[in-house]
Design an enzyme around this catalytic site. Structure first.
Site, PDB file in Angstrom:
ATOM      1  N   CYS A   1      -4.322  -5.538  -5.624  1.00  0.00           N
ATOM      2  CA  CYS A   1      -3.923  -5.707  -4.212  1.00  0.00           C
ATOM      3  C   CYS A   1      -2.911  -6.836  -4.057  1.00  0.00           C
ATOM      4  CB  CYS A   1      -5.143  -5.972  -3.334  1.00  0.00           C
ATOM      5  SG  CYS A   1      -6.230  -4.551  -3.156  1.00  0.00           S
TER       6      CYS A   1
ATOM      7  N   HIS B   1      -6.785  -5.795   3.930  1.00  0.00           N
ATOM      8  CA  HIS B   1      -7.960  -5.393   3.162  1.00  0.00           C
ATOM      9  C   HIS B   1      -8.960  -4.758   4.128  1.00  0.00           C
ATOM     10  CE1 HIS B   1      -7.186  -7.922  -0.545  1.00  0.00           C
ATOM     11  NE2 HIS B   1      -7.645  -6.777  -1.024  1.00  0.00           N
TER      12      HIS B   1
ATOM     13  N   GLU C   1      -3.941 -10.362   5.320  1.00  0.00           N
ATOM     14  CA  GLU C   1      -3.433 -11.270   4.283  1.00  0.00           C
ATOM     15  C   GLU C   1      -2.051 -11.800   4.665  1.00  0.00           C
ATOM     16  OE1 GLU C   1      -5.462 -12.135   2.032  1.00  0.00           O
ATOM     17  OE2 GLU C   1      -6.878 -10.484   1.831  1.00  0.00           O
TER      18      GLU C   1
END
Length: 156
Positions: free
Chosen positions: A104, A123, A42
């Protein structure tokens, strides 16, 4: 450190990490239950859009991480570069700019906010016959070592 699936408690623990430990980089790892054999790197955290209830049935006031925070915060780690520079046999790794507006992404944004962008979020898929804890640990080690190279370049 395992963070709870509770917005406020997770936010408090992330703040505590940055104020007490003062790390060079904080790497957060979260479960992407729908990803069967996929690791997702991410790039940024988003401040708004948190409407889904946490494990205690709450969501942040105004659906927002930080009332005074910017819309999004980019990691100082170039995740696209990490993605391009690594390969882990047996699992696909992808780059993403949307961590999903739940705990998250909330944790990631909060960490980016308190750490001035010096945070990363990965993730991971659930453990399975093909994705064992040992395998996932080695994959994460490879990814984090690549991130630390960028931290080293930053310090020079």
């Amino acid at each position: 450190m395992q963070l709870p699936v509770v917005y406020q408690k997770a936010k408090e623990q992330v703040f505590k990490i940055w104020t007490t430990l003062q790390p060079l980089l904080t790497v957060h790892v979260g479960l992407a239950a729908s990803a069967k054999a996929l690791i997702i790197l991410e790039q940024c955290g988003k401040n708004k859009g948190y409407q889904e209830m946490d494990a205690c049935g709450f969501h942040p006031e105004g659906g927002c991480c930080m009332l005074d925070g910017p819309e999004k915060i980019e990691s100082t780690i170039n995740m696209k570069t990490v993605w391009k520079n690594i390969s882990v046999e047996g699992i696909d790794i992808i780059f993403s700019r949307d961590a999903g507006r739940y705990i998250c992404d909330y944790i990631y944004y909060t960490s980016l906010y308190h750490g001035n962008g010096r945070a990363a979020f990965i993730h991971v898929p659930p453990l399975s016959r093909s994705v064992t804890a040992d395998f996932l640990g080695k994959a994460l080690q490879t990814i984090i070592l690549e991130m630390l190279k960028q931290c080293g370049e930053e310090r020079e």
